[in-house]
Every structure is written in C-alpha cells, then in structure tokens.
Design an enzyme around this catalytic site. Sequence first.
Site, short mmCIF file in Angstrom:
data_model
loop_
_atom_site.label_atom_id
_atom_site.label_comp_id
_atom_site.label_asym_id
_atom_site.label_seq_id
_atom_site.Cartn_x
_atom_site.Cartn_y
_atom_site.Cartn_z
N CYS A 12 -9.02 -20.00 -7.45
CA CYS A 12 -8.78 -20.89 -6.32
C CYS A 12 -8.85 -22.35 -6.71
CB CYS A 12 -9.81 -20.65 -5.22
SG CYS A 12 -9.83 -18.97 -4.61
N GLY A 71 -3.83 -21.09 -7.60
CA GLY A 71 -3.76 -19.96 -6.67
C GLY A 71 -2.50 -20.04 -5.85
N ASN A 107 -14.12 -22.02 -4.49
CA ASN A 107 -13.52 -21.57 -5.74
C ASN A 107 -14.63 -20.95 -6.56
OD1 ASN A 107 -12.61 -23.31 -8.79
ND2 ASN A 107 -12.12 -21.23 -8.21
N GLY A 108 -14.45 -19.69 -6.95
CA GLY A 108 -15.45 -19.06 -7.81
C GLY A 108 -15.82 -17.70 -7.33
N TYR A 164 -6.61 -22.01 -20.30
CA TYR A 164 -5.48 -21.57 -19.48
C TYR A 164 -5.43 -22.19 -18.09
CZ TYR A 164 -2.70 -18.61 -16.44
OH TYR A 164 -1.79 -18.17 -15.52
P1 AMP Z 1 -1.14 -10.40 -20.80
O1 AMP Z 1 0.30 -10.10 -20.60
O2 AMP Z 1 -2.00 -9.55 -19.90
O3 AMP Z 1 -1.59 -10.32 -22.21
O4 AMP Z 1 -1.38 -11.87 -20.30
C1 AMP Z 1 -1.17 -12.96 -21.14
C2 AMP Z 1 -0.52 -14.06 -20.39
O5 AMP Z 1 -1.21 -14.32 -19.15
C3 AMP Z 1 -0.54 -15.34 -21.18
O6 AMP Z 1 0.77 -15.86 -21.16
C4 AMP Z 1 -1.49 -16.26 -20.43
O7 AMP Z 1 -0.97 -17.55 -20.35
C5 AMP Z 1 -1.61 -15.66 -19.07
N1 AMP Z 1 -3.00 -15.65 -18.55
C6 AMP Z 1 -4.14 -15.65 -19.23
N2 AMP Z 1 -5.21 -15.59 -18.40
C7 AMP Z 1 -4.73 -15.56 -17.14
C8 AMP Z 1 -5.32 -15.51 -15.84
N3 AMP Z 1 -6.63 -15.47 -15.68
N4 AMP Z 1 -4.49 -15.52 -14.77
C9 AMP Z 1 -3.17 -15.55 -14.93
N5 AMP Z 1 -2.55 -15.58 -16.14
C10 AMP Z 1 -3.31 -15.58 -17.23
#
Ligand code: AMP
Length: 488
Positions: A19, A45, A120-121, A260
Amino acid sequence: MTNPSCELDPNEDKIREECGVFGIFGLENAASLTALGLHALQHRGQEACGIAAYDGQQFRTERHLGLVGDSFTGDDPSQRLPGNISIGHVRYSTAGQTVLRNVQPLFSELHTGGFALAHNGHITNAYTLREQLVKKGAIFQSTSDTEVVIHLLARAKEGEFIDRLVSAIRQVDGGYAFVGMTEKLLIGVRDRFGIRPLLIGRIGNSYVLASETCAFDMIEAEFIREVEPGEVVVINEDGIRSFTAYPNASSRPCIFEFVYFARPDSIVGGKSVYEVRKRMGQRLAEETPADVDVIIPVPDSGVPAALGFSQATGIPFELGIIRNHYVGRTFIQPTQQIRDMGVKLKHSANRSMIEGKRVLLVDDSIVRGTTSTKIVRMIKAAGAKEVHFRSASPPIKYPDHYGIDMPTKDKLIAANYSLEEMTSMLEVDSLGFLSVEGLYWAMGEKFREEDAPQYTDHCFTGCYPTPLIDRDRQLLGGNQLSFLVEVA
Ligand code: AMP
C-alpha cells in the site's frame, strides 16, 4: 546482538497488503492534492484507492476498486470531498480480500469523534488482538488488520486522544505506517523499526505525510524529514508535535523498498533509489560477469541495474524488451494462470536488438521464476544466440510479513532449488544473483552478519526484526476466526 527471529522459517501469511498512504493538513482542496499524491504512489498498490476529507462539519469518504486515475477523475475530487484535512490510500491485496469493505481509509465514529485511518504494512499480532477484541464484544466490519487499531483506540480508557492512540499503538506489532485524521488532527505513525516508510513534507505552513518523496514532488511539497521509528506525529493548526510510542525503537527500514518497491525517483533514507539500483548493477557486474554482446533490462524494474551493469562493463545497453504500459504489474493478478498470461501481455521482444546476439537479461529480482522463465523463452524465440540472466538482488528465500506481497516459501524458487537447478529451470546459459554483501555495498553500507542488521532484510537472510506472533495462526487462516468472504 543476534536476533531471536533469525531462526524462523515461516511459510505463509494471509492478510497482507502492499500500500501507499498520504495525508495533508491545512490546505484548501485537500482531497484534490491527496488524489495527486495517490497518483504518484500508484505503483505501491493498484487494486483499490480511497480518500477521506473533513470540511469542518462533516467527514466524507470515497473508496473505489481500481486505479486512482479511473476513480478520481472528472470533477475536482474536492468538490465531492471538501475540506482542508484529507488522507488517502492505494492498496494491493491478495485474493479474497479485494472487497470494498476492506478498501481504506476506514472510518469510525469514536466517542472522541470521527476518525479515519489508512495503513501500509502488516500487523503481525493482528489475529491474537482481533480474537481478544471479538471476545470482549467488538464487532469487526472488515477483514483488514488495520481495523484492529481502531478497536484498540475505541477501547483505550485514559487521557486525551493522543494518549489513547499511543496506548493503542503500543499493543500492535509488525511493520506499519499509519496516516489518520480526526476533525482537528492529521496523524502519522511508524512502527518501532521503521520497516515501512513514512515521511513529512511541507507546502508553506501546511504539512503533508506520504509513503515516498515522489508524492511530495507531485504536489510541489518540500521534504522535511522521515517520521522516526516508533514515533507518532500529530499535526494541527499550531504545527507539528511528536510523541514516542516505543521508547526503545531502532531504525531498520525494509531493504526491499530499494530493491523493488519504491519508485526510482524517490529518496529513501536520504538515498536516491535510482542511484542505489544502478550500484546494484555495477556490483553485480563485478560479482557475476558475463561475456555477452548486449545488456537488456527486464522493464521497468530491471532498468537502473542494467544501466549500472552496462556502465561498469562497457557492454552496450539496449531496450530489447518493450513493455506494454497499459497492463498492471505481474503480481496484481492473483492467480498463477492469469499471471502466466500476464507476462506475455506485458512484454514483447524487440527482435532487431536480439537476433544473433549473446544477451544478458537483468531484472531487480527473481521471486517465483515465472517472469524470468517466460522472458527467456521470448528472447530465445526472437533469435538470441545465448541468454544469460542476472538478478540485481540476492536470492529471495524467505517470505515477507511486513506488508510486501511475497508468495509462500514453497513457491519461492531460490528457497527450493540450487543455482544449478535454477539455471536449468530458467533454461539460461548462466544465472547470477547479487550477494547480500553486494546489496549492502550498493546502499553505501557494510553488511554486519553478526550484528543487528541496518535494514530489514529477511527476504534474503531470514532475519526477521520482530517475533512473528501470529505466523502459525495465519497459516491456518486464523483458526477459529471466520473471515467472511463476500461473493457478490
Ligand atoms: P517472478 O516471476 O515471480 O519471479 O517475479 C519476478 C518479477 O516480479 C520481477 O520482475 C520483479 O520486478 C517483480 N517483483 C518482485 N517482487 C515483487 C512484489 N513484491 N510485488 C510485485 N512484483 C514483484
């Protein structure tokens, strides 16, 4: 000091949210500025958003499922939400929780007056507190952990509003940033480790609270300072006052904001997120070099690190993957099947930059491995001679419990497979991750393995700053607590 929670090996959580929060006191059309601030925080979000405002006589709230731009368009939002105090919220939640009654700000009529709250959290002892409150007769309207705070506040017996708030805050643990408002006050609260971010800004004599500096830039507010870990700030027409909810608080902000979550143009903890991400790429190049013709970022999250890698090595950086900006982030799709399709919807190969070349793909992180697997196949189909992959963060081996969406441990690829196994699963010629030491170096810090770490880095190290009180109950969906799922 070693941390007792470092040994924990948690698997799952249930109520979780990504969030962004925003608040403003003392400016006309506060809700319009809140809508602008939420626009800047949209990356935190995308499932729901809401604004509350008070005009001296009435509280008004407007809450929507969907994006800020789709929800607060047309007429000036402050026509519908007049007043010079306002708070707002953007939200992402896991499946089953995306119902309007969970969308924030939450509003309650307390005996001290109206109170709106945005969060948020994640409150790690929310299940226990909720159960105790329900036994005492509390009636919950949402499944959100945020509502626990409102009930604790409603039941706090002693003193002024702020004393009651501080006593309520002392009972909750976890990683959180709250922005709240009463008829006369704008309130900001940060958890005792400052895990989730919350900042104070100013426009003239008026104060603003936000999750990231990019929201201040949007409304031309000046950044003043961060809310300190364990601090409660209270803003009214006389200015800003500070209270201590946790006397023994220490700073340990979440390192994943840098990896990220935060927007690259934000300044977090005095550091440019963009600069830190470039340094991650620079260090990655030193730690895991690759003999390739071209460096291609996975857009947008891999761009700064890929640039850093390219600048450190002299290997050309090219936009070999074009992102379609009209679909949301991969993770906003709650099921695996839709997520798989989502990767194709989102990225396409720029063949002229790929064909016949040895390609190095750089992304900020690998979570499940879904995105990377799909992208590698796409790059191969576009004629790459070799495909190498680098993650600008260390292997993610442990789930989050402080408000960042992370899958359960069994779905985290790096928690379950060796580097060799992942290399073959991703079908790449080589695979590399930044080390935890390298990540700290990129932050301009030294990794202190034996000591209390400077950051909340549990996703990489398993070292959780707080005890995960309700972890096992979350696994079972809260045991005897029945969280209503609305189907229509
Ligand atoms: P995955 O396909 O599950 O390995 O996700 C990797 C991708 O998700 C990368 O391109 C990251 O930039 C992105 N990512 C990493 N952490 C998050 C998160 N908490 N929420 C949304 N996207 C994420």
